[in-house]
Structure formats: structure tokens, C-alpha cells
Design a protein around this motif. Sequence first.
Motif, mmCIF file in Angstrom:
data_model
loop_
_atom_site.group_PDB
_atom_site.id
_atom_site.type_symbol
_atom_site.label_atom_id
_atom_site.label_comp_id
_atom_site.label_asym_id
_atom_site.label_seq_id
_atom_site.Cartn_x
_atom_site.Cartn_y
_atom_site.Cartn_z
ATOM 1 N N ARG A 1 1.563 -1.183 0.037
ATOM 2 C CA ARG A 1 0.133 0.376 0.200
ATOM 3 C C ARG A 1 1.342 1.502 -0.104
ATOM 4 O O ARG A 1 0.703 2.140 -0.328
ATOM 5 C CB ARG A 1 -0.824 0.137 1.298
ATOM 6 N N ASN A 2 2.221 1.169 1.197
ATOM 7 C CA ASN A 2 2.694 2.275 1.012
ATOM 8 C C ASN A 2 3.432 2.596 -0.349
ATOM 9 O O ASN A 2 4.098 3.830 -0.956
ATOM 10 C CB ASN A 2 3.772 2.316 2.486
ATOM 11 N N LEU A 3 3.942 1.352 -0.915
ATOM 12 C CA LEU A 3 5.119 1.938 -2.478
ATOM 13 C C LEU A 3 3.810 1.661 -3.837
ATOM 14 O O LEU A 3 3.784 3.177 -4.303
ATOM 15 C CB LEU A 3 5.451 0.493 -2.850
ATOM 16 N N VAL A 4 2.368 1.674 -3.010
ATOM 17 C CA VAL A 4 1.526 1.962 -4.749
ATOM 18 C C VAL A 4 0.527 3.764 -4.864
ATOM 19 O O VAL A 4 0.614 4.202 -5.302
ATOM 20 C CB VAL A 4 -0.057 0.958 -4.687
ATOM 21 N N ASP A 5 0.711 3.777 -2.694
ATOM 22 C CA ASP A 5 0.166 5.526 -2.443
ATOM 23 C C ASP A 5 1.249 6.826 -3.000
ATOM 24 O O ASP A 5 1.105 6.898 -3.297
ATOM 25 C CB ASP A 5 0.441 5.452 -0.915
ATOM 26 N N ASN A 6 3.013 6.191 -2.860
ATOM 27 C CA ASN A 6 3.580 7.263 -2.736
ATOM 28 C C ASN A 6 3.761 6.794 -4.369
ATOM 29 O O ASN A 6 3.737 8.545 -5.435
ATOM 30 C CB ASN A 6 5.294 6.202 -2.130
ATOM 31 N N ALA A 7 3.393 6.224 -4.963
ATOM 32 C CA ALA A 7 3.777 6.139 -7.224
ATOM 33 C C ALA A 7 2.640 6.463 -7.098
ATOM 34 O O ALA A 7 2.810 7.912 -7.979
ATOM 35 C CB ALA A 7 3.682 5.058 -7.767
ATOM 36 N N VAL A 8 1.160 6.830 -6.832
ATOM 37 C CA VAL A 8 0.312 7.722 -6.757
ATOM 38 C C VAL A 8 0.314 9.074 -6.631
ATOM 39 O O VAL A 8 0.189 10.148 -7.309
ATOM 40 C CB VAL A 8 -1.077 6.991 -6.073
ATOM 41 N N LYS A 9 0.911 9.124 -5.739
ATOM 42 C CA LYS A 9 1.397 10.656 -5.144
ATOM 43 C C LYS A 9 2.082 11.054 -6.215
ATOM 44 O O LYS A 9 1.755 12.461 -6.552
ATOM 45 C CB LYS A 9 1.610 11.184 -3.699
ATOM 46 N N TYR A 10 3.414 10.985 -6.458
ATOM 47 C CA TYR A 10 4.361 11.419 -7.451
ATOM 48 C C TYR A 10 4.394 11.407 -9.010
ATOM 49 O O TYR A 10 4.161 11.844 -9.682
ATOM 50 C CB TYR A 10 5.672 11.055 -7.274
ATOM 51 N N THR A 11 3.044 10.693 -9.466
ATOM 52 C CA THR A 11 2.476 10.554 -10.908
ATOM 53 C C THR A 11 1.350 11.825 -10.629
ATOM 54 O O THR A 11 -0.148 12.038 -10.066
ATOM 55 C CB THR A 11 2.044 9.301 -10.873
ATOM 56 N N PRO A 12 1.356 12.254 -12.336
ATOM 57 C CA PRO A 12 1.017 13.755 -12.557
ATOM 58 C C PRO A 12 -0.605 12.498 -13.228
ATOM 59 O O PRO A 12 -1.054 11.757 -12.970
ATOM 60 C CB PRO A 12 1.127 14.411 -13.289
ATOM 61 N N GLU A 13 -1.721 14.205 -13.253
ATOM 62 C CA GLU A 13 -2.325 13.582 -13.889
ATOM 63 C C GLU A 13 -2.168 12.927 -14.327
ATOM 64 O O GLU A 13 -2.094 13.638 -16.279
ATOM 65 C CB GLU A 13 -3.752 14.570 -13.261
#
Length: 443
Positions: A343-355
Motif C-alpha cells: 500500500r505504501n509503495l502504490v500510494d507513493n507512486a500515485v502521489k508522485y504521478t501526474p494526472e
Amino acid sequence: MIRALTGSLRARLLWFLLVAIVLAAGAQAVVAYRTVLKEADDIFDYHMQQMALSLRAGLPPSAAVGGIGSGEQNFEFVVQVWTADGVRIFESAEQAALPQLAVLGFADVRARGTTYRVFSMQTSGLVIQVAQDMAARRNMAGALALRTIAPVALMAPLLMLIVWWVVSLSLAPVARVRTQVASRQADDLSAVSEEGLPDEVRPLVQELNLLFDRVRHAFDAQKHFVADAAHELRSPLAALKLQVQGLQRAPDDAARDLAVSRLVAGIDRATRLVEQMLALARHEASMAAGAKPEPVDLAETARLAISDTVAAAQARCIDIGISHADDAAVVNGQPEALRMLLRNLVDNAVKYTPEGGRVDVGIAVQGGGVELSVDDSGPGLPEEERGRVLDRFYRSGEPQAPGSGLGLAIVKSIADLHGATVALAASPTLGGLRAVVRFPAKA
């Protein structure tokens, strides 16, 4: 006494061993005493038979032989001889008062207020009778039996002293361990020395040392959590205070709306920080508790982790999913901890991925181990920062998605718990950052 026996191993061992020695010595003494008495009876009977046989050859068939003088009479041992006609030709004690008619063989006869053991035999023309006072016989047999059991009575106390010394010497290491534990301070969780301990006690001390180690890790985690909380919450709380003050001083509705939005964003950041810190503390507590591992299907765990973050990804039109997952991707570990890792890896990727970006999760079995990868189409990380972002509270210089700096630190901590490694690199498929967690092959 009962409380001492149930509470002290030394007292219990000494009590049961000494009682066993006393009972064994007593039983041996009784058996030896009775055996010696029986053997003494057999010996005395044999001597009476031999005396009668020796008299048979030394007396004439009918000659009268005078007895011993009355002053020298011995009533403890009496010999009488008759002819076939019933005439007594010899009597060693005139007042023995033994019966004239003898029963051939052995018999017990009452005379002179006591019991005589009598042996009678018939030979050519003569009847020979040898009698012994049973009281005298018992006295002699008893004295012989007592001399026989005397060594047992002497050895039992010596054996008890030896047992007491051996038990005390054997339990001395246990007493030493007790002294070590009793004399240490409450915060001293160092290992107890195992030197000189017997094999029966060493596993107990080893488990005690493992317990000390787990408690020490729990205390360290608690101290780290308190220190981190004191350090990291200071800035968000100060910022919230300033934002509240700005809201109070807002001159118009537009300024008030801006202050409210900033306050909400600050509360969200503080909430996220507290959630991450609690997650890290919970994970470290589970590590200290030493929970048993169990088989975990990483593909199912990845689906659960994605379901936790899919709402945030959809809000920013980010395409998130599992690109590939091997069926045999099963590792031994803690299910909740591995779900937190993903969850932390996916959440971190979503946070830093642009729209409008993309996040892919891959699970592959390689060389007996399992490789978990999370790729994103974000800006990635400079190579010099890829090692530092795994440290606690380190934030990348990328300003677009400020975080608490704990997400990847939690990932690394969980990976270390499972013997896995974490590596960050450029994503070859999406161009952003790739986080790879490699789990070792099953033992």
C-alpha cells in the motif's frame, strides 16, 4: 515446609533425594537384618546336627555317663542321651527339664519358662537330643545382624552429605543467574551469561535472553516513536497554529476561504503524518513481538493494496493495476505487514504521478525467489537521492507531493523483517520511478 518444597528446586531435590536415601537405607537394613537372622538360624541348626552326629560315634550303646556338675551347668545349650529302653545315660544339665520323649528331627519345646530349639536323632541303641535356648540364639543372631547393618547406618549419613554437596554445586550456576537478574537495574536488558550452565537450564536462559532482546527492541521502538513524534509534529502543529491565526485575521471572505483551504490542507498533512507514524510504530511492535510467519499470496495482497488507493488514483485519472502476476508468488511473512508495504509503495507512486499517468504493479517468480515491482510514470528520482529516501523523514526535493517522509522507510523496515531487499531505479517501461522488493527463496 510445603511452600519451600514447591518454591525451591534445591530444597525439592534435597528433600526427595534425602528421603529416598533414608527409605532405601532403611529397606536395605531391614532386609539385611532378616536375612542374617534366617542364616544364623540355619547355621545354629547345622551346628546342632553336627554335634549330635559327633556324639553318636563317641558314646557306648548302653553305658551310663555322668553329667556335668551342677555348678557348671549351662542351660543355654543342653545335650541328653537315652538308650532305646528310655534310660537316660547322659545329661549335660540335670535341671534342664526337657521332655524324656523326643520327636525326631527339629522341634520347638517349652521348658524352664523359655523355648528351646531341639534336635533329636536315633542311632544304634541310642537317642541323642541337642537343645538350645531360643532367647540365647536370638541374642547371638541379633548381635550378628546388627554388626552386618552397621555399615549401612554409617554410610547413609555420609551419602546424604555427598548428595547435599552435589546438588548445591550443580545448582550454583542457577543461583548465579538469579543473582545476575536480581542485581541489575530495571532498564538493563543485556544478555544473561550462559557460561557454566547445565544443559537443562541453558535453554531457559537462552529464551530469557531472547525475551530481553525483544523487550529491548520494543523499548527502542517506543523511544524512537516518541522522539520522532516530538520532532515531526512540532512543525505541523506550529503551521496549523499560524493558519488558525491567519483565519482569525482574515479581512474578507476570499482571504477567509484561502485560510480555510490552507488549514484543511495542513490538517490533512498532519493526519497523514500521524497515520504513517502509527503504522510504523505498529509494525515495529509486531517485529518486537516476534509473530509467526505464514504463507502470503502476493497477488491477492497487491489487489487489496490497490483497492485501498484506487479512489485517490481515480480522482486524478491515474491508470493503476497489476501488469502481471505469477501464480506461485507466495512468500512466508506477516500478511498485514506485507499489505502495508504494498500500500505504501502504490500510494507513493500515485502521489508522485501526474494526472492522467499510470502505475503498474508486477509480481514475478525468479530463481526460487519472488520479485515485486511498482512502476510509475512520474518524474522519478535523481540517482543520488534513491538511497536517502529510504531513511525516516527524508523528503525528496520534488515539491508537488509533499509527504511525511515515512512511507518508504516503512517499506524498508517491513522488507528487512522478511529478509527482502528494496531497490529504487528508473522505470524502463513508464519512465518514472521503479521500486523493486526482492524476497529470498524459501528455505
